[in-house]
Design an enzyme around this catalytic site. Structure first.
Site, mmCIF file in Angstrom:
data_model
loop_
_atom_site.group_PDB
_atom_site.id
_atom_site.type_symbol
_atom_site.label_atom_id
_atom_site.label_comp_id
_atom_site.label_asym_id
_atom_site.label_seq_id
_atom_site.Cartn_x
_atom_site.Cartn_y
_atom_site.Cartn_z
ATOM 1 N N HIS A 52 0.794 -1.236 0.000
ATOM 2 C CA HIS A 52 0.000 0.000 0.000
ATOM 3 C C HIS A 52 0.825 1.284 0.000
ATOM 4 C CE1 HIS A 52 0.926 0.227 4.288
ATOM 5 N NE2 HIS A 52 0.566 1.498 4.219
HETATM 6 C C1 UD1 Z 1 -1.658 6.234 5.459
HETATM 7 C C2 UD1 Z 1 -0.318 6.584 6.087
HETATM 8 C C3 UD1 Z 1 0.579 5.365 6.078
HETATM 9 C C4 UD1 Z 1 -0.096 4.190 6.731
HETATM 10 C C5 UD1 Z 1 -1.431 3.939 6.054
HETATM 11 C C6 UD1 Z 1 -2.149 2.782 6.703
HETATM 12 C C7 UD1 Z 1 0.274 8.944 5.675
HETATM 13 C C8 UD1 Z 1 1.207 9.854 5.000
HETATM 14 N N1 UD1 Z 1 0.368 7.653 5.348
HETATM 15 O O1 UD1 Z 1 -1.411 5.921 4.090
HETATM 16 O O2 UD1 Z 1 1.763 5.657 6.801
HETATM 17 O O3 UD1 Z 1 0.730 3.041 6.619
HETATM 18 O O4 UD1 Z 1 -2.223 5.123 6.140
HETATM 19 O O5 UD1 Z 1 -3.231 2.364 5.964
HETATM 20 O O6 UD1 Z 1 -0.502 9.372 6.505
HETATM 21 N N2 UD1 Z 1 -8.554 5.784 0.654
HETATM 22 C C9 UD1 Z 1 -9.848 5.349 0.511
HETATM 23 N N3 UD1 Z 1 -10.567 5.100 1.639
HETATM 24 C C10 UD1 Z 1 -10.073 5.269 2.882
HETATM 25 C C11 UD1 Z 1 -8.740 5.732 3.001
HETATM 26 C C12 UD1 Z 1 -7.990 5.984 1.889
HETATM 27 O O7 UD1 Z 1 -10.355 5.163 -0.578
HETATM 28 O O8 UD1 Z 1 -10.769 4.995 3.869
HETATM 29 C C13 UD1 Z 1 -7.740 6.022 -0.572
HETATM 30 C C14 UD1 Z 1 -7.908 7.390 -1.138
HETATM 31 O O9 UD1 Z 1 -7.902 7.290 -2.511
HETATM 32 C C15 UD1 Z 1 -6.654 8.114 -0.685
HETATM 33 C C16 UD1 Z 1 -5.621 6.991 -0.656
HETATM 34 O O10 UD1 Z 1 -6.375 5.832 -0.273
HETATM 35 O O11 UD1 Z 1 -6.315 9.148 -1.521
HETATM 36 C C17 UD1 Z 1 -4.508 7.218 0.315
HETATM 37 O O12 UD1 Z 1 -5.001 7.431 1.619
HETATM 38 P P1 UD1 Z 1 -4.168 8.284 2.695
HETATM 39 O O13 UD1 Z 1 -4.891 8.264 3.986
HETATM 40 O O14 UD1 Z 1 -3.784 9.602 2.176
HETATM 41 O O15 UD1 Z 1 -2.817 7.482 2.876
HETATM 42 P P2 UD1 Z 1 -2.576 5.927 3.011
HETATM 43 O O16 UD1 Z 1 -2.010 5.432 1.740
HETATM 44 O O17 UD1 Z 1 -3.771 5.201 3.555
#
Ligand code: UD1
Length: 382
Positions: free
Chosen positions: A219
């Site tokens: 991820h």
């Molecule tokens: C975040 C953390 C990472 C952690 C991970 C655990 C940061 C910089 N990174 O990364 O360290 O290991 O969480 O999961 O904070 N999205 C959804 N639904 C959700 C959440 C996310 O669709 O409930 C998608 C969205 O398209 C979003 C992307 O995932 O843009 C990334 O989500 P984001 O929370 O920005 O970072 P993670 O990759 O989850």
């Protein structure tokens, strides 16, 4: 009675916070009250709510509903929301976990208005500042008053940056104190292991036999957003299933499912989708994840938390990143840093099939980190 304010936002933080919430509920109910703020960084049910339910974390008192956005926008919205809650709630401590944008936002909001920060999972370093998490954890550590580090390496990293574990009270951001206390995630894996056995149906649902499948998670943006790295990972996964004939189960983070079409070569994606042995499944709940980790043959992951859980459940781990913050796992011989290099992945895979690691010394504490943290926070409030 002291008041602590816990900030969660991303999936692993709900997991980590549950160990301290449980300690408050079970042992410090008459001396600590806890308020929970959810930034809304993760918002899908299977990335957030299910963890509150399974891990018995009290419902969040505030949900900032921040959602997905660029790093700057997401963090800025969180800072604004957290600051407002801090001003109205006036807690004695803000409790921050790990290294996500929610951690960074809590650290900036609280330290600017002089609310002491306790950072749990302090001191971890990848020494790779191209990872957003590395920036987040460094900033948070350097504005914290209490730093709770899970490992000996975390302690060494902090001492090397000038922190001390022999400071005396009163503690402040200019006179912080470092505690080496073990890992709250280990508390949880011990506590919830039996409940997971009773409640999860992930193995029969996917017709998985204990010891006869591999668990993989991918991820990190460093892997998902770089087509070459993502293709290498899936090519290695396909190669393992071809030569080994065991299924690889991949619970897909929404970030990863969102980029498969765009970043993967059509022929690789096609091969993955048609493979009888690559199981792409939705994000797993905490109980399902425990069952997968406990029963798999091996773990392949770019997650920090899953690396540790593979160690808790005594499984070898291929680390799909150029480096790891959890260097003890590699030093103990149960994990190998393979990055996304298919040759290194296959070599390490074959090595662990032939020589499964047998020794897993207690490098993550005694499973009581949550209570330790509560006690020290309590004693630090004048
Ligand atoms: C975040 C953390 C990472 C952690 C991970 C655990 C940061 C910089 N990174 O990364 O360290 O290991 O969480 O999961 O904070 N999205 C959804 N639904 C959700 C959440 C996310 O669709 O409930 C998608 C969205 O398209 C979003 C992307 O995932 O843009 C990334 O989500 P984001 O929370 O920005 O970072 P993670 O990759 O989850």
């Amino acid at each position: 009675m002291i008041k602590i304010l816990t900030v969660v936002g991303a999936r692993p933080q709900i997991i980590k916070a549950s160990a301290v919430s449980r300690a408050v509920r079970d042992h410090f109910n008459d001396s600590i009250s806890e308020i929970i703020v959810h930034t809304g960084q993760h918002y899908d049910d299977n990335m957030s709510e299910v963890f509150f339910r399974e891990l018995q974390v009290p419902r969040a008192d505030f949900n900032l509903g921040v959602g997905s956005a660029s790093h700057g926008t997401q963090t800025a919205r969180m800072i604004e929301g957290i600051e407002k809650v801090l001003q109205s709630e006036k807690p004695d401590f803000i409790i921050l976990y790990g290294d996500t944008n929610s951690t960074l936002a809590g650290a900036v909001a609280a330290s600017k208005i002089h609310i002491p920060v306790a950072h749990i999972e302090a001191g971890l370093r990848s020494f790779n500042k191209s990872m957003p998490e590395e920036i987040n954890r460094i900033v948070c550590d350097h504005v914290s008053t209490l730093l709770f580090t899970p490992t000996t390496t975390g302690l060494k990293n902090l001492l090397a940056e000038g922190f001390r574990s022999d400071t005396v009270q009163p503690f402040s951001p200019d006179n912080p104190h470092v505690f080496h206390c073990g890992d709250v995630m280990y508390d949880n894996s011990l506590y919830f292991s039996t409940l997971a056995e009773k409640n999860s149906t992930i193995l029969p649902d996917n017709e998985l036999e204990p010891g006869k499948f591999i668990l993989a998670t991918i991820h990190r943006d460093h892997n998902t957003d770089n087509p070459e790295r993502l293709n290498n990972l899936f090519e290695a996964i396909l190669e393992i299933t071809r030569s080994f004939q065991f299924p690889i189960v991949l619970p897909l983070h929404p970030r990863t499912s969102g980029v498969l079409e765009r970043n993967m070569k059509p022929q690789v994606l096609e091969a993955v989708r048609h493979s009888q042995l690559v199981y792409l499944i939705p994000p797993a709940s905490f109980f399902d994840m425990i069952m997968l980790e406990k029963n798999c043959l091996m773990v392949m992951t770019d997650s920090g938390g899953v690396q540790k859980e593979s160690y808790f459940f005594q499984k070898p781990c291929l680390i799909l990143r150029p480096e790891t913050e959890w260097v003890e796992i590699v030093e103990e011989g149960s994990g190998r840093v393979t990055d996304t290099n298919p040759t290194l992945i296959l070599e390490a895979f074959n090595h662990y099939v032939q020589h499964p690691p047998l020794h897993f010394p207690a490098i993550f504490g005694d499973g009581q980190a949550g209570s330790f943290i509560c006690r020290e926070i309590l004693q630090s409030v004048p």
